[in-house]
Design a protein around this motif. Structure first.
Motif, PDB file in Angstrom:
ATOM      1  N   LYS A 162     -50.930 -10.913 -21.118  1.00  0.00           N
ATOM      2  CA  LYS A 162     -50.986 -10.876 -19.652  1.00  0.00           C
ATOM      3  C   LYS A 162     -51.492 -12.203 -19.091  1.00  0.00           C
ATOM      4  CE  LYS A 162     -51.549  -5.880 -19.077  1.00  0.00           C
ATOM      5  NZ  LYS A 162     -52.438  -4.781 -18.626  1.00  0.00           N
ATOM      6  N   ILE A 163     -52.478 -12.794 -19.767  1.00  0.00           N
ATOM      7  CA  ILE A 163     -52.992 -14.098 -19.333  1.00  0.00           C
ATOM      8  C   ILE A 163     -51.903 -15.162 -19.471  1.00  0.00           C
ATOM      9  CG2 ILE A 163     -54.637 -15.934 -19.903  1.00  0.00           C
ATOM     10  CD1 ILE A 163     -56.629 -13.713 -20.692  1.00  0.00           C
ATOM     11  N   ARG A 164     -51.204 -15.145 -20.600  1.00  0.00           N
ATOM     12  CA  ARG A 164     -50.139 -16.128 -20.829  1.00  0.00           C
ATOM     13  C   ARG A 164     -49.061 -16.029 -19.758  1.00  0.00           C
ATOM     14  NH1 ARG A 164     -45.254 -16.658 -22.347  1.00  0.00           N
ATOM     15  NH2 ARG A 164     -44.971 -14.408 -22.599  1.00  0.00           N
ATOM     16  N   ILE A 165     -48.647 -14.801 -19.446  1.00  0.00           N
ATOM     17  CA  ILE A 165     -47.601 -14.607 -18.431  1.00  0.00           C
ATOM     18  C   ILE A 165     -48.080 -15.096 -17.067  1.00  0.00           C
ATOM     19  CG2 ILE A 165     -46.313 -12.841 -17.160  1.00  0.00           C
ATOM     20  CD1 ILE A 165     -46.188 -11.229 -19.766  1.00  0.00           C
ATOM     21  N   ALA A 166     -49.349 -14.814 -16.743  1.00  0.00           N
ATOM     22  CA  ALA A 166     -49.887 -15.237 -15.446  1.00  0.00           C
ATOM     23  C   ALA A 166     -49.956 -16.754 -15.325  1.00  0.00           C
ATOM     24  CB  ALA A 166     -51.274 -14.635 -15.241  1.00  0.00           C
ATOM     25  N   LEU A 167     -50.027 -17.450 -16.460  1.00  0.00           N
ATOM     26  CA  LEU A 167     -50.117 -18.913 -16.450  1.00  0.00           C
ATOM     27  C   LEU A 167     -48.753 -19.597 -16.484  1.00  0.00           C
ATOM     28  CD1 LEU A 167     -53.083 -19.385 -18.956  1.00  0.00           C
ATOM     29  CD2 LEU A 167     -53.140 -19.824 -16.488  1.00  0.00           C
ATOM     30  N   ASN A 168     -47.685 -18.817 -16.525  1.00  0.00           N
ATOM     31  CA  ASN A 168     -46.335 -19.398 -16.560  1.00  0.00           C
ATOM     32  C   ASN A 168     -46.144 -20.394 -15.413  1.00  0.00           C
ATOM     33  OD1 ASN A 168     -45.359 -18.184 -18.841  1.00  0.00           O
ATOM     34  ND2 ASN A 168     -44.314 -16.510 -17.777  1.00  0.00           N
ATOM     35  N   GLY A 169     -45.576 -21.543 -15.737  1.00  0.00           N
ATOM     36  CA  GLY A 169     -45.312 -22.553 -14.714  1.00  0.00           C
ATOM     37  C   GLY A 169     -46.485 -23.473 -14.448  1.00  0.00           C
ATOM     38  N   THR A 170     -47.575 -23.301 -15.196  1.00  0.00           N
ATOM     39  CA  THR A 170     -48.741 -24.174 -15.018  1.00  0.00           C
ATOM     40  C   THR A 170     -49.073 -24.851 -16.342  1.00  0.00           C
ATOM     41  OG1 THR A 170     -50.392 -22.482 -15.598  1.00  0.00           O
ATOM     42  CG2 THR A 170     -49.669 -22.575 -13.298  1.00  0.00           C
ATOM     43  N   SER A 171     -49.786 -25.940 -16.258  1.00  0.00           N
ATOM     44  CA  SER A 171     -50.227 -26.645 -17.460  1.00  0.00           C
ATOM     45  C   SER A 171     -51.381 -27.548 -17.075  1.00  0.00           C
ATOM     46  CB  SER A 171     -49.083 -27.477 -18.053  1.00  0.00           C
ATOM     47  OG  SER A 171     -49.521 -28.170 -19.207  1.00  0.00           O
ATOM     48  N   GLY A 172     -52.402 -27.568 -17.917  1.00  0.00           N
ATOM     49  CA  GLY A 172     -53.551 -28.402 -17.598  1.00  0.00           C
ATOM     50  C   GLY A 172     -54.507 -28.479 -18.766  1.00  0.00           C
ATOM     51  N   ASN A 173     -55.637 -29.099 -18.526  1.00  0.00           N
ATOM     52  CA  ASN A 173     -56.691 -29.225 -19.527  1.00  0.00           C
ATOM     53  C   ASN A 173     -57.847 -28.310 -19.125  1.00  0.00           C
ATOM     54  OD1 ASN A 173     -55.297 -31.358 -20.914  1.00  0.00           O
ATOM     55  ND2 ASN A 173     -55.982 -32.748 -19.289  1.00  0.00           N
ATOM     56  N   ILE A 174     -58.229 -27.433 -20.026  1.00  0.00           N
ATOM     57  CA  ILE A 174     -59.298 -26.497 -19.715  1.00  0.00           C
ATOM     58  C   ILE A 174     -60.375 -26.556 -20.793  1.00  0.00           C
ATOM     59  CG2 ILE A 174     -58.133 -24.560 -20.872  1.00  0.00           C
ATOM     60  CD1 ILE A 174     -59.389 -22.720 -18.707  1.00  0.00           C
ATOM     61  N   SER A 175     -61.604 -26.445 -20.367  1.00  0.00           N
ATOM     62  CA  SER A 175     -62.740 -26.367 -21.281  1.00  0.00           C
ATOM     63  C   SER A 175     -63.205 -24.919 -21.338  1.00  0.00           C
ATOM     64  CB  SER A 175     -63.879 -27.267 -20.780  1.00  0.00           C
ATOM     65  OG  SER A 175     -65.072 -27.005 -21.498  1.00  0.00           O
ATOM     66  N   ILE A 176     -63.211 -24.347 -22.538  1.00  0.00           N
ATOM     67  CA  ILE A 176     -63.723 -22.989 -22.736  1.00  0.00           C
ATOM     68  C   ILE A 176     -64.941 -23.123 -23.643  1.00  0.00           C
ATOM     69  CG2 ILE A 176     -63.229 -20.653 -23.533  1.00  0.00           C
ATOM     70  CD1 ILE A 176     -60.291 -21.136 -23.008  1.00  0.00           C
ATOM     71  N   GLY A 177     -66.109 -23.186 -23.025  1.00  0.00           N
ATOM     72  CA  GLY A 177     -67.335 -23.440 -23.765  1.00  0.00           C
ATOM     73  C   GLY A 177     -68.105 -22.173 -24.073  1.00  0.00           C
ATOM     74  N   SER A 178     -68.900 -22.216 -25.144  1.00  0.00           N
ATOM     75  CA  SER A 178     -69.658 -21.043 -25.586  1.00  0.00           C
ATOM     76  C   SER A 178     -71.132 -21.375 -25.737  1.00  0.00           C
ATOM     77  CB  SER A 178     -69.124 -20.540 -26.933  1.00  0.00           C
ATOM     78  OG  SER A 178     -67.756 -20.214 -26.851  1.00  0.00           O
ATOM     79  N   ASP A 179     -71.965 -20.438 -25.287  1.00  0.00           N
ATOM     80  CA  ASP A 179     -73.404 -20.548 -25.503  1.00  0.00           C
ATOM     81  C   ASP A 179     -73.683 -20.204 -26.964  1.00  0.00           C
ATOM     82  OD1 ASP A 179     -76.173 -20.252 -25.596  1.00  0.00           O
ATOM     83  OD2 ASP A 179     -76.284 -19.438 -23.567  1.00  0.00           O
ATOM     84  N   MET A 180     -74.356 -21.092 -27.675  1.00  0.00           N
ATOM     85  CA  MET A 180     -74.612 -20.870 -29.098  1.00  0.00           C
ATOM     86  C   MET A 180     -75.550 -19.693 -29.347  1.00  0.00           C
ATOM     87  SD  MET A 180     -74.792 -24.722 -30.735  1.00  0.00           S
ATOM     88  CE  MET A 180     -75.974 -25.351 -29.547  1.00  0.00           C
ATOM     89  N   ALA A 181     -76.240 -19.238 -28.299  1.00  0.00           N
ATOM     90  CA  ALA A 181     -77.137 -18.090 -28.449  1.00  0.00           C
ATOM     91  C   ALA A 181     -76.414 -16.768 -28.226  1.00  0.00           C
ATOM     92  CB  ALA A 181     -78.300 -18.208 -27.470  1.00  0.00           C
ATOM     93  N   CYS A 182     -75.119 -16.829 -27.929  1.00  0.00           N
ATOM     94  CA  CYS A 182     -74.335 -15.619 -27.636  1.00  0.00           C
ATOM     95  C   CYS A 182     -73.563 -15.205 -28.883  1.00  0.00           C
ATOM     96  CB  CYS A 182     -73.388 -15.892 -26.472  1.00  0.00           C
ATOM     97  SG  CYS A 182     -72.411 -14.464 -25.980  1.00  0.00           S
ATOM     98  N   ALA A 183     -73.899 -14.046 -29.443  1.00  0.00           N
ATOM     99  CA  ALA A 183     -73.335 -13.619 -30.727  1.00  0.00           C
ATOM    100  C   ALA A 183     -71.830 -13.384 -30.678  1.00  0.00           C
ATOM    101  CB  ALA A 183     -74.044 -12.352 -31.205  1.00  0.00           C
ATOM    102  N   ASP A 184     -71.317 -12.822 -29.570  1.00  0.00           N
ATOM    103  CA  ASP A 184     -69.888 -12.506 -29.538  1.00  0.00           C
ATOM    104  C   ASP A 184     -69.054 -13.595 -28.866  1.00  0.00           C
ATOM    105  OD1 ASP A 184     -70.640 -12.157 -26.926  1.00  0.00           O
ATOM    106  OD2 ASP A 184     -69.832 -10.128 -26.712  1.00  0.00           O
ATOM    107  N   ALA A 185     -69.683 -14.717 -28.497  1.00  0.00           N
ATOM    108  CA  ALA A 185     -68.955 -15.790 -27.821  1.00  0.00           C
ATOM    109  C   ALA A 185     -67.838 -16.400 -28.670  1.00  0.00           C
ATOM    110  CB  ALA A 185     -69.923 -16.872 -27.355  1.00  0.00           C
ATOM    111  N   PRO A 186     -68.047 -16.668 -29.973  1.00  0.00           N
ATOM    112  CA  PRO A 186     -66.975 -17.300 -30.752  1.00  0.00           C
ATOM    113  C   PRO A 186     -65.670 -16.498 -30.758  1.00  0.00           C
ATOM    114  CG  PRO A 186     -69.050 -17.475 -31.923  1.00  0.00           C
ATOM    115  CD  PRO A 186     -69.303 -16.571 -30.759  1.00  0.00           C
ATOM    116  N   ALA A 187     -65.763 -15.195 -31.000  1.00  0.00           N
ATOM    117  CA  ALA A 187     -64.553 -14.372 -31.046  1.00  0.00           C
ATOM    118  C   ALA A 187     -63.912 -14.262 -29.664  1.00  0.00           C
ATOM    119  CB  ALA A 187     -64.882 -12.981 -31.585  1.00  0.00           C
ATOM    120  N   PHE A 188     -64.751 -14.130 -28.631  1.00  0.00           N
ATOM    121  CA  PHE A 188     -64.225 -14.011 -27.272  1.00  0.00           C
ATOM    122  C   PHE A 188     -63.566 -15.316 -26.848  1.00  0.00           C
ATOM    123  CE2 PHE A 188     -64.855 -13.413 -22.587  1.00  0.00           C
ATOM    124  CZ  PHE A 188     -64.082 -12.279 -22.473  1.00  0.00           C
ATOM    125  N   SER A 189     -64.212 -16.434 -27.178  1.00  0.00           N
ATOM    126  CA  SER A 189     -63.655 -17.745 -26.858  1.00  0.00           C
ATOM    127  C   SER A 189     -62.330 -17.971 -27.576  1.00  0.00           C
ATOM    128  CB  SER A 189     -64.652 -18.838 -27.251  1.00  0.00           C
ATOM    129  OG  SER A 189     -64.084 -20.116 -27.098  1.00  0.00           O
TER     130      SER A 189
END
Length: 216
Positions: free
Chosen positions: A102-129
């Protein structure tokens, strides 16, 4: 036996009795009395069955009210939804295949540089990121995944879309917000996107930060 059938039978008996001798009339009356007893028993049985069903229904309602402490169906539904929401907050976050699509479809027609950063103290951040990163890369975006330790203004939801101007997001920031909405990802829109240029790092068009969620 239905009421119209009973009436027809009694009328036949009366008509026969008027033209019959006394002993036969007595027999007819006795037979009619037996028919009346049978009909009375039938309707008495039906009434008892109806009363039993009503008592069972009342017992079930009373048990339902006891288990829910007298809550109405709407109140019970609200309690269940609240419990499910609390449990969801305790579960590790993941981005499902359906959400990624659903995210991919919503982004159709766009392109850019995005930073998806994670707090190292957050246990589930790596998988979610990783799930969000996959969705944006599949849509043709370039993704950076920096790590950090704590934020001065962490998002309450645990996911923040950081904009240069939250009141007037850029086209690619707006596309990011729209895509997360489409994927059913809970997030906050925040100020604070890093708009400075760094050597060997592409300029960031949008920024997502993942932190521990603030539990109620």
């Amino acid at each position: 036996m239905e009421p119209n059938e009973i009436a027809q039978t009694l009328w036949t008996l009366i008509d026969t009795a008027l033209s019959a001798p006394v002993p036969f009339i007595t027999a007819i009356i006795f037979f009619g009395w037996l028919v009346w007893l049978a009909v009375r028993r039938e309707y008495s049985t039906r009434l008892n069955n109806t009363e039993s069903k009503l008592e069972l229904s009342n017992a079930r309602i009373a048990d339902y009210e006891r288990k829910l402490s007298g809550a109405s169906p709407d109140e019970a539904s609200a309690r269940i939804e609240n419990l499910e929401a609390q449990l969801e907050k305790l579960m590790p976050r993941r981005v499902t295949a359906e959400q990624r699509e659903k995210i991919r479809i919503a982004l159709n027609g766009t392109s850019g540089n995005i930073s998806i950063g994670s707090d190292m103290a957050c246990a589930d951040a790596p998988a979610f990121s990783a799930g969000l990163t996959s969705a944006f890369r599949n849509a043709g975006w370039h993704v950076e995944n920096p790590s950090f330790m704590g934020l001065s203004n962490p998002p309450t939801s645990g996911v923040g879309v950081r904009c240069a101007d939250p009141g007037n997001p850029s086209d690619l920031e707006a596309a990011t917000i729209k895509a997360l909405h489409a994927g059913g990802v809970h997030f906050d829109v925040q100020p604070g996107r890093d708009i400075s240029r760094h050597t060997a790092i592409p300029a960031t068009d949008a920024q997502i930060v993942i932190t521990p969620r603030v539990l109620d």
